[in-house]
Design a protein around this motif. Sequence first.
Motif, short mmCIF file in Angstrom:
data_model
loop_
_atom_site.label_atom_id
_atom_site.label_comp_id
_atom_site.label_asym_id
_atom_site.label_seq_id
_atom_site.Cartn_x
_atom_site.Cartn_y
_atom_site.Cartn_z
N PRO A 1 14.30 3.65 -5.80
CA PRO A 1 14.78 4.56 -6.84
C PRO A 1 14.60 6.01 -6.42
CG PRO A 1 12.69 3.57 -7.48
CD PRO A 1 13.13 2.86 -6.24
N PRO A 2 15.50 6.89 -6.81
CA PRO A 2 15.39 8.31 -6.43
C PRO A 2 14.06 8.91 -6.87
CG PRO A 2 17.54 7.85 -7.41
CD PRO A 2 16.71 6.63 -7.61
N GLY A 3 13.46 9.70 -5.98
CA GLY A 3 12.23 10.41 -6.32
C GLY A 3 10.95 9.67 -6.01
N THR A 4 11.03 8.39 -5.64
CA THR A 4 9.80 7.66 -5.36
C THR A 4 9.22 8.08 -4.02
OG1 THR A 4 8.81 5.46 -5.07
CG2 THR A 4 11.05 5.74 -4.27
N VAL A 5 7.89 8.01 -3.91
CA VAL A 5 7.22 8.28 -2.63
C VAL A 5 6.93 6.98 -1.88
CG1 VAL A 5 6.21 10.45 -3.40
CG2 VAL A 5 4.92 8.32 -3.67
N GLY A 6 7.38 5.86 -2.44
CA GLY A 6 7.27 4.62 -1.70
C GLY A 6 6.41 3.57 -2.36
N ARG A 7 6.23 2.49 -1.61
CA ARG A 7 5.37 1.38 -2.01
C ARG A 7 4.10 1.38 -1.17
NH1 ARG A 7 10.19 -3.06 -2.07
NH2 ARG A 7 10.62 -3.13 -4.31
N LEU A 8 3.10 0.69 -1.65
CA LEU A 8 1.84 0.57 -0.92
C LEU A 8 2.07 -0.07 0.45
CD1 LEU A 8 -0.50 -0.66 -3.78
CD2 LEU A 8 -0.90 1.40 -2.41
N ILE A 9 1.45 0.49 1.47
CA ILE A 9 1.51 -0.10 2.80
C ILE A 9 0.48 -1.23 2.87
CG2 ILE A 9 2.31 2.06 3.83
CD1 ILE A 9 -0.51 2.55 4.86
N PRO A 10 0.52 -2.07 3.91
CA PRO A 10 -0.39 -3.22 3.98
C PRO A 10 -1.86 -2.83 3.84
CG PRO A 10 1.30 -3.40 5.65
CD PRO A 10 1.46 -2.04 5.03
N SER A 11 -2.64 -3.77 3.32
CA SER A 11 -4.10 -3.66 3.21
C SER A 11 -4.56 -2.51 2.32
CB SER A 11 -4.74 -3.51 4.60
OG SER A 11 -4.39 -4.58 5.44
#
Length: 561
Positions: A341-351
């Motif tokens: 979605p526009p404006g997101t800084v992303g999802r959690l990376i592993p671990s």
Amino acid sequence: MFRSQYADVPPIELPIHEAVLGRAAAFGDAPALIDGTDGTTLSYEQLDRFHRRVAAGLAEAGVRQGDVLALHSPNTVAFPTAFYAATRAGAAVTPVHPLATAEEFAKQLADSSARWIVTVSPLLPVARRAAELAGGVREIFVCDSAPGHRSLIDMLGSTAPEPSVALDPVTDVAALPYSSGTTGLPKGVMLTHRQMATNLAQLTTSVVPSGPGDRILAVLPFFHIYGLTALMNAPLRLGATVVVLPRFDLETFLAAIQNHHITGLYVAPPIVLALAKHPRVADYDLSSLQYVISAAAPLDARLAAACAQRLGLPPLGQAYGMTELSPGTHVVPLDAMREAPPGTVGRLIPSTEMRIVSLDDPGRDLGPGESGEILIRGPQVMKGYLGRPDATAAMIDPDGWLHTGDVGHVDDGGWLFVVDRVKELIKYKGFQVAPAELEALLLTHPGIADAAVVGVHDETGAEIPHAYVVPQPGATAPTEGEVMMYVAERVAPYKRVRGVTFVESVPRAASGKILRRELRDRKDQRGPQRDPEGPQHDQQDQNDQQDRQDQQDQNDRRDRP
């Protein structure tokens, strides 16, 4: 509690130089580093061999395990060699902003107990003065050449044995960048070899893959944790080619993309602005680009969309983190840029785990769609602040959660949106500016009785430092220009005050704490602010223009005989 959708990665318990260059021999003659201005190229075999020889030279000069070495340089192809050589010799590296004043540099030298400096000849006067002010520096080396100083180039011919140092990746510090955390003055962030190496694995496992054939343009500074990780360590770990630029100049930047067939860009919002709006972009062939990722400061979703459309790329990705997190915790994966979605800084990376906690009741966890402070836990969380156990305890709670000071929320798809900050730091062009540091400096002016510094937004939406100043009764009140000049002469360019408002008093709570939000609200009610330093230039952010001019002027002065 929110957890990464990716499988955990095992901790990487290797020294950072081994974690990055462990496969250098396999990449052989493939180009590792290219100077984007003159074409000087180092292959992976050369980078591996050179850093080992320089490590031997440093050890022969007296560098020992546990020492701290200050690396004071703009981006060059020699910077990685110096960094990995120092860690192989057993030293922790504290990177220094190349535009730091001698006084700022000296404070970092003294606080970190650095005994060695590696710099470049144009910066020698500042390095020498800083060493004189700090005391305790045993020797200043240069990457190039300068009379009276040992050169890393000369060390390539060293016949001394390669140092054999029994590093403990779990506890030994690899890098000591300086950050202001959530408030206050800069503090040394202790990042161990395992923390940095594991964060590389987290970022490059199924999230931002790279490899031989990929070409990354390193225009953001290596001395900043973003550049150090995303533009130096990560691509070199995977066999990509890093094209190095010493500073951001738009035409040089665009020419490098075209001439070196750059495939990936890691940038900050001001560069996105230039790519989206500057007319000269149309004069260059940027068709080699496959993706752009922006981090270090919030990126407006509309600006991101305009940039992607102009370049004919998938939607731009963002990433999130901080120096105390090695630095990454969230990123928009390359294979998910179209769905993010526009404006997101992303999802959690592993671990990596995350909590969003209530600002009113910090013990209460919030769910999707509810905004609160972002807390992070994972193997990339720093060891702590050097010599500041109280500050460390205030940042990392007993359960290992690091309190970022950022306010955000998560949607049902696990995408994070950063919406505000509870911390007082100003993020100017991705660099951290501590209001307390500028306020203390302003109070040394004889015509100023009180002062507060807050971040306000200019016409582009970028955050700039703005000072509220109370004139000293009975003294000649300084002008706005005089206040800005007073600060500019004493700090690095990115810390300069960009505007001044004279007030009768600074609003404070009963405890004496400055009510910064009240000042920000007061400024926001007046509408967007203009940086008062000069006219706009071809739609570029004028602050960028001024910073580049400051840097060029400083370089010109140093290059004169």
